[in-house]
Design a protein around this motif. Sequence first.
Motif, mmCIF file in Angstrom:
data_model
loop_
_atom_site.group_PDB
_atom_site.id
_atom_site.type_symbol
_atom_site.label_atom_id
_atom_site.label_comp_id
_atom_site.label_asym_id
_atom_site.label_seq_id
_atom_site.Cartn_x
_atom_site.Cartn_y
_atom_site.Cartn_z
ATOM 1 N N PHE A 181 0.799 -1.297 -0.046
ATOM 2 C CA PHE A 181 -0.005 0.007 -0.043
ATOM 3 C C PHE A 181 0.941 1.452 -0.067
ATOM 4 O O PHE A 181 0.185 2.467 0.000
ATOM 5 C CB PHE A 181 -0.886 0.111 1.234
ATOM 6 C CG PHE A 181 -1.967 -1.076 0.974
ATOM 7 C CD1 PHE A 181 -2.957 -1.034 0.288
ATOM 8 C CD2 PHE A 181 -1.678 -2.192 1.845
ATOM 9 C CE1 PHE A 181 -3.891 -1.984 -0.051
ATOM 10 C CE2 PHE A 181 -2.914 -3.337 1.497
ATOM 11 C CZ PHE A 181 -3.871 -3.056 0.644
ATOM 12 N N GLN A 182 2.167 1.322 -0.233
ATOM 13 C CA GLN A 182 2.805 2.366 -0.460
ATOM 14 C C GLN A 182 2.889 2.621 -1.858
ATOM 15 O O GLN A 182 3.331 3.663 -2.213
ATOM 16 C CB GLN A 182 4.458 1.861 0.182
ATOM 17 C CG GLN A 182 4.474 1.803 1.687
ATOM 18 C CD GLN A 182 5.974 1.541 2.060
ATOM 19 O OE1 GLN A 182 6.955 1.750 1.416
ATOM 20 N NE2 GLN A 182 6.131 0.868 3.318
ATOM 21 N N TYR A 210 -6.345 -5.319 5.477
ATOM 22 C CA TYR A 210 -5.450 -3.933 5.740
ATOM 23 C C TYR A 210 -6.387 -2.988 4.894
ATOM 24 O O TYR A 210 -6.580 -1.734 5.520
ATOM 25 C CB TYR A 210 -4.158 -3.883 4.996
ATOM 26 C CG TYR A 210 -3.207 -2.467 5.442
ATOM 27 C CD1 TYR A 210 -2.356 -2.813 6.234
ATOM 28 C CD2 TYR A 210 -3.432 -1.519 4.531
ATOM 29 C CE1 TYR A 210 -1.563 -1.502 6.677
ATOM 30 C CE2 TYR A 210 -2.721 -0.388 4.964
ATOM 31 C CZ TYR A 210 -1.789 -0.331 5.712
ATOM 32 O OH TYR A 210 -0.866 0.822 5.895
ATOM 33 N N HIS A 232 -17.398 2.797 4.766
ATOM 34 C CA HIS A 232 -16.140 2.466 3.936
ATOM 35 C C HIS A 232 -16.074 3.189 2.506
ATOM 36 O O HIS A 232 -17.203 3.136 1.904
ATOM 37 C CB HIS A 232 -15.869 0.918 3.959
ATOM 38 C CG HIS A 232 -14.374 0.405 3.582
ATOM 39 N ND1 HIS A 232 -13.834 0.542 2.356
ATOM 40 C CD2 HIS A 232 -13.334 0.235 4.231
ATOM 41 C CE1 HIS A 232 -12.675 0.415 2.370
ATOM 42 N NE2 HIS A 232 -12.532 -0.287 3.576
ATOM 43 N N ARG A 280 -9.328 -3.124 4.226
ATOM 44 C CA ARG A 280 -10.900 -2.949 5.271
ATOM 45 C C ARG A 280 -10.562 -2.103 6.301
ATOM 46 O O ARG A 280 -11.322 -1.194 6.723
ATOM 47 C CB ARG A 280 -11.162 -4.332 5.610
ATOM 48 C CG ARG A 280 -12.522 -4.318 6.645
ATOM 49 C CD ARG A 280 -13.198 -5.850 7.072
ATOM 50 N NE ARG A 280 -12.007 -6.530 7.886
ATOM 51 C CZ ARG A 280 -11.848 -6.488 9.088
ATOM 52 N NH1 ARG A 280 -12.023 -5.494 9.447
ATOM 53 N NH2 ARG A 280 -10.659 -7.123 9.404
ATOM 54 N N GLU A 281 -9.484 -2.481 7.160
ATOM 55 C CA GLU A 281 -9.114 -1.555 8.390
ATOM 56 C C GLU A 281 -8.694 -0.116 8.015
ATOM 57 O O GLU A 281 -8.811 0.707 8.933
ATOM 58 C CB GLU A 281 -8.344 -2.448 9.253
ATOM 59 C CG GLU A 281 -8.752 -3.680 9.750
ATOM 60 C CD GLU A 281 -7.738 -4.305 10.586
ATOM 61 O OE1 GLU A 281 -8.313 -5.332 11.283
ATOM 62 O OE2 GLU A 281 -6.595 -4.065 10.699
ATOM 63 N N HIS A 282 -8.165 0.009 6.839
ATOM 64 C CA HIS A 282 -7.472 1.545 6.747
ATOM 65 C C HIS A 282 -8.172 2.160 5.660
ATOM 66 O O HIS A 282 -7.892 3.406 5.113
ATOM 67 C CB HIS A 282 -6.102 1.392 6.374
ATOM 68 C CG HIS A 282 -5.198 0.754 7.294
ATOM 69 N ND1 HIS A 282 -5.098 -0.604 7.606
ATOM 70 C CD2 HIS A 282 -4.236 1.553 8.133
ATOM 71 C CE1 HIS A 282 -4.270 -0.809 8.630
ATOM 72 N NE2 HIS A 282 -3.916 0.650 9.113
ATOM 73 N N LYS A 283 -9.426 1.630 5.357
ATOM 74 C CA LYS A 283 -10.570 2.634 4.680
ATOM 75 C C LYS A 283 -9.679 2.737 2.977
ATOM 76 O O LYS A 283 -9.956 3.899 2.475
ATOM 77 C CB LYS A 283 -10.775 4.010 5.199
ATOM 78 C CG LYS A 283 -11.302 3.813 6.735
ATOM 79 C CD LYS A 283 -12.529 3.195 6.574
ATOM 80 C CE LYS A 283 -13.356 3.227 8.279
ATOM 81 N NZ LYS A 283 -14.459 2.723 8.202
ATOM 82 N N ILE A 284 -9.099 1.517 2.653
ATOM 83 C CA ILE A 284 -8.527 1.629 1.140
ATOM 84 C C ILE A 284 -9.815 1.077 0.439
ATOM 85 O O ILE A 284 -10.021 -0.125 0.667
ATOM 86 C CB ILE A 284 -7.385 1.196 1.415
ATOM 87 C CG1 ILE A 284 -6.380 1.772 2.100
ATOM 88 C CG2 ILE A 284 -6.623 1.055 -0.300
ATOM 89 C CD1 ILE A 284 -5.041 1.038 2.291
#
Length: 227
Positions: A51-52, A77, A196, A79-83
């Motif tokens: 995700f970088q 990741y 989300h 889901r939890e980081h709103k991506i």
Amino acid sequence: MPKQIALIGEYNPDFPPHVATDRAIADANASRNTDIQGIWVSTAAIDATLFQTFDAIWVAPGSPYKNLDNTLWAIRYAREHKIPCFGTCGGFQHMILEYARNVLGFEAAQHAEYDPYASDLFIAQLDCSLVGRELELEFIPGSQIAAIYGQTTAIEQYYCNFGVNPDYVTPLQSGELNVTGSDAEGEIRVIELPNHPFFIGTLFVPQARSTPENPHPIVTAFLASLM
């Protein structure tokens, strides 16, 4: 730099849904006058730097994947980081698996492609293959998927042999993840996560019905969520 989507899966140019995925992104880009790039990433190559580089993930058809754990990590990741996270066919199945393990607490939740004898088989082989079939869908009024289509029914194409195990529908519906699309038999075909930017999974393969003249609305909405 253009926004980039990680197309998670084991790319095969002879597999129609993979070719259709690239084409559907091109169709949506042309309709929106954008240049969002889809880049294939093998599940074996996923690491903590994913995700970088990428702004969203599309978990593509074509499972079993080379690395299940990496796939579930990427979905969690996002889901939890709103991506923005989109899953079609196998991607839909793995979004459910991740949610069952990490939210519902079914640590042994499994997919029949990896272990058909698992104790908590959330994803099971379908009694009747859906490969190549087109079926009518019904969406929940007021859902994100209904808003994307602008209607509560649609006909879509499938390319899968696995789906949600009926024995686990009740626990799956006990959490925040919403079941917002089903077929005529009431089988789960669309899931989405509220609050989300974009977390939608479809058992069908919307990219198969995209054309330059009619880009698929879900793919277009997915790309729009990156802007």
